[in-house]
Design a protein around this motif. Sequence first.
Motif, short mmCIF file in Angstrom:
data_model
loop_
_atom_site.label_atom_id
_atom_site.label_comp_id
_atom_site.label_asym_id
_atom_site.label_seq_id
_atom_site.Cartn_x
_atom_site.Cartn_y
_atom_site.Cartn_z
N ASP A 105 0.83 -1.21 0.00
CA ASP A 105 0.00 0.00 0.00
C ASP A 105 0.86 1.25 0.00
O ASP A 105 0.54 2.25 -0.68
CB ASP A 105 -0.91 0.00 1.23
CG ASP A 105 -1.94 -1.13 1.17
OD1 ASP A 105 -2.27 -1.56 0.05
OD2 ASP A 105 -2.39 -1.56 2.24
N ASP A 106 1.95 1.25 0.76
CA ASP A 106 2.85 2.41 0.76
C ASP A 106 3.50 2.58 -0.61
O ASP A 106 3.70 3.71 -1.08
CB ASP A 106 3.93 2.21 1.83
CG ASP A 106 3.37 2.12 3.23
OD1 ASP A 106 2.75 3.08 3.70
OD2 ASP A 106 3.55 1.05 3.86
N ALA A 107 3.84 1.49 -1.25
CA ALA A 107 4.43 1.58 -2.59
C ALA A 107 3.43 2.14 -3.59
O ALA A 107 3.79 2.94 -4.48
CB ALA A 107 4.93 0.20 -3.01
N ARG A 108 2.17 1.75 -3.47
CA ARG A 108 1.16 2.29 -4.39
C ARG A 108 0.95 3.78 -4.16
O ARG A 108 0.80 4.56 -5.11
CB ARG A 108 -0.16 1.54 -4.19
CG ARG A 108 -0.15 0.10 -4.72
CD ARG A 108 -1.39 -0.64 -4.32
NE ARG A 108 -1.37 -2.02 -4.79
CZ ARG A 108 -2.28 -2.94 -4.44
NH1 ARG A 108 -3.27 -2.62 -3.59
NH2 ARG A 108 -2.19 -4.16 -4.92
N ASP A 109 0.94 4.20 -2.90
CA ASP A 109 0.77 5.63 -2.60
C ASP A 109 1.94 6.44 -3.16
O ASP A 109 1.76 7.53 -3.71
CB ASP A 109 0.65 5.81 -1.08
CG ASP A 109 0.40 7.24 -0.69
OD1 ASP A 109 -0.65 7.79 -1.06
OD2 ASP A 109 1.28 7.82 -0.01
N LEU A 110 3.16 5.89 -3.01
CA LEU A 110 4.33 6.57 -3.57
C LEU A 110 4.22 6.66 -5.09
O LEU A 110 4.56 7.71 -5.68
CB LEU A 110 5.59 5.80 -3.16
CG LEU A 110 6.96 6.38 -3.52
CD1 LEU A 110 8.01 5.91 -2.52
CD2 LEU A 110 7.41 5.97 -4.92
N ARG A 111 3.77 5.61 -5.72
CA ARG A 111 3.68 5.60 -7.18
C ARG A 111 2.68 6.64 -7.67
O ARG A 111 2.90 7.31 -8.69
CB ARG A 111 3.27 4.20 -7.65
CG ARG A 111 3.26 4.03 -9.14
CD ARG A 111 2.89 2.62 -9.51
NE ARG A 111 1.58 2.26 -8.96
CZ ARG A 111 1.05 1.04 -9.03
NH1 ARG A 111 1.73 0.04 -9.59
NH2 ARG A 111 -0.16 0.80 -8.52
N GLU A 112 1.56 6.83 -6.94
CA GLU A 112 0.56 7.82 -7.36
C GLU A 112 1.08 9.25 -7.22
O GLU A 112 0.82 10.11 -8.06
CB GLU A 112 -0.70 7.63 -6.53
CG GLU A 112 -1.43 6.32 -6.81
CD GLU A 112 -2.59 6.10 -5.87
OE1 GLU A 112 -2.79 6.97 -4.99
OE2 GLU A 112 -3.26 5.07 -5.98
N LYS A 113 1.85 9.53 -6.14
CA LYS A 113 2.34 10.88 -5.92
C LYS A 113 3.58 11.19 -6.75
O LYS A 113 3.90 12.37 -6.97
CB LYS A 113 2.69 11.07 -4.44
CG LYS A 113 1.47 10.97 -3.51
CD LYS A 113 1.91 11.12 -2.06
CE LYS A 113 0.71 11.03 -1.12
NZ LYS A 113 1.10 11.14 0.31
#
Length: 672
Positions: A105-113
Motif C-alpha cells: 500500500d505504501d508503494a502504491r501511494d508513492l507511485r501515485e504521488k
Amino acid sequence: MESPLALYRRYRPETFAEVIGQDHVTEPLRAALANNRVNHAYLFSGPRGCGKTTSARILARALNCEQAPIADPCGECDSCRDLARGGPGSIDVIEIDAASHGGVDDARDLREKAFFAPVRSRYKVYIIDEAHMVTTQGFNALLKLVEEPPPHLRFIFATTEPEKVLPTIRSRTHHYPFRLIPPRLLSSYLGELCDKEGVSIEPAALPLVVRAGGGSARDTLSVLDQLLGGAGPQGVTYDLATGLLGYTPDTLLDDVVDAFAAGDGAAVFGVVDKVIETGQDPRRFTEDLLRRLRDLVIVAAVPDAPATGLIDVSEDQGERLVAQAARFGPSELTRAADLVATGLTEMRGATAPRLLLELLCARVLLPGADDATDGVLARLDRLEKRMSISGGAPTPTVAAPAPPAQDRPAPPVDRPSAPDPAAARPEPAQPSRPTVEPVAESAPTPTVEAPDPVVEPPAPEPEPAPAAPAASGGLTLVDVRRLWPDIVDRTKGMRRLAWMHLTQNCQVVSVDGSSLTLGFTNAGARDSFVSAGCDDVLRQAAVDIVGASWKIETIVDPGATPESAPTVTRSAVAEAPSAPEPAAPAAPAPESPPPWDPPAEEGGPSAIAAAREAIQQTRSADQEREPAGTEWADADAEAHPDDVDADHQGMSTAELLQRELGAQMIEEIRHQ
C-alpha cells in the motif's frame, strides 16, 4: 537553556568534500554531478553509520541547487538552505523509512504521488532508507516506476543488506558500496572535533574511542559524545575511557604479557584474580588479550609498525609493544594467539568463564605439554631466547662437549690390544695330568676380561675453545633459577657425577656478572663436587645454555634444597644421554666342575678349593651389581674414575690371585 544536539547531528557533512573515508564513492558522484550525467536511481549500501543517508541528502541538495550542474551544493540558494544541517527540509525531497513503510500500500501511494511535478525544485527526490525492509510485493509495485520514471523523478535507496533488495530493482540502479572508516583517519577526525569543542583528550584514549565505534562514524561520535559529557577539568583521560567503555587497562595487559614471556605462572594467575576482583568481564579481558597478542605478532614481523601507523597505538605504547615482542619468538606468539582465539570462542555461552580463562592461561604457559607443531616450535623459540638472553647471540667458537666416555669406544692409541688368553697361558705338560690352571680357566672370559668401555677410565674432559665472554649482566637470580633445569640437564650429558651433585646436594644461592654461587647441604658434598672438577663441567654447561661464563663459587648451606631433584635410581643413572648403549657382553656360561681334584691327602685341595670359592663369590657379587648389563658399570666408572680396574693383561693366574684375593698358590704335587 536547551541542550546541544548530539555530535553526529551537529557535525553531519553538508558537502561531499566533508565526508570522510568514502572517497571511492564521493569522487565518482561529484564527477557525475559536474558532468550532468546523473542516473535516475542509486543504491547506497554499507555498514551502519558510514554516511549512506548523509550522502543521499547531499546528492539531493546538489541535484536541486540553482547552480546545478555542480559537484557540491552552493549552500546559498533556497533549496540548499532548506536541505542544510538544521534546515526545515524541502517538500520536493521525501525521506521514507522502509522499516515502517515497506508494504504494498505504501508503494502504491508513492507511485501515485511520484507523477506530480516538483513544487519548487528541479527534481522530486525519494530517499528510501532501510530499503531491504521493503516487501517483495512493495518492490514489485515500484518496479515499473523505478524502471521508467518520469524525467523529474530520482530514487536513492540506502540499505545495510543489498542482497535483500529485489534483484530486478537492484539491476536498474547504480550501486555504490560504502565502507567502514579507517582507524587512523577516524582518530584524526576525532581530534579535530575535540579541538572545535574545546575539550582535551589524551592520545592513549583516542584508539579506545575508535575501537568502540567499530569504524562507524555515527557510533564513534556517539561514544565520544558520552566521554565529553563525563569529562572533568582534565578532559577525556585514558582512565575515564577504560572505565566507561569497559576495556582492560594496559597495565593489566602488560603484566600478563610479561608474565607469559617469563613463564611466571604466579604472576599470570595473579592478573586473572585481579580481573575478577575488579569486576571485569573475563570475556572482554580475553578479547583484549587477543588484540594485544595480534599487535605483538605484527610488531614481531614489522618492528617499525607503531611508527608507520600499521597499528594504531600511542607512541609510548608502541615502544612497550616493541620491547614485549622482543621477549617472544614468532612461533610462541602465534601459538599463544591461536590458543586465546580458541578460548574466546569456547567462552561464548559458558557458565564458568573464569575457569576457562585460567585453563587457557595454563595452556599458554606450558608449551611442553603441546606435542603439536606449534608446541615444538614454541619450545624451540624458548631455547633460542635462552641462548641469547644475555643480549648477544651464542658465540660460534665454543667447542661442543665430547660425548660421555662410556658411550664411545676407547681410542686405539691409549692402550695395546688385549692378548688372547689362550695364547698367554702355558700348555700343560701331559694331557692326562691337569694342572691348577684349568681351575682359573673355568672362570668365564667376559667376567675377567671386560670390554674396554667398562674397564677404561673415563676420558679427560675436553678443554673448551676460548670464547668471548657473554654479557651476563642482565641475568638475575630469577632468570638463572628459571633456566637452571636446562643447565643441570646439560651436565647430565657431560658428566654424570656433576649431574648427581646438582640434582641432590645443592641449589643456586646468588649470581652476579662474573660468578655463580652454589650452596651445598654439607661440606663433604661440596668438597667432592670441587675435587672431582664438577665446577668446570657446570661452567661449560652454563656457557652452552645461556652463553654466560661464570666463576663457580661453593659454600656450605645446611638448608639448601636442590632446584631440580629427580629421584636417582640405578636405571636413571644407567640411562644414556645421547648415543646408543654399547652392546652388553654375553651372559657367563654356567660353572662346570673341574675335571680332576688332587687327592685330599696331598694337602693341595684345601687351598685350591678356597681360591675357587673366592673367585665364585667375586663373580656372583659382580653379577648382582650388574642387573642391567654394563650400563651400571659404565656409570660407576664415570662417577668414580679413580677406582682401580681389574686389569689382568700380562699377568699369570697366580699373580692375578695374589693381587685380587691375597692368595698364595701352593705348588701341586703331581702323581706319576
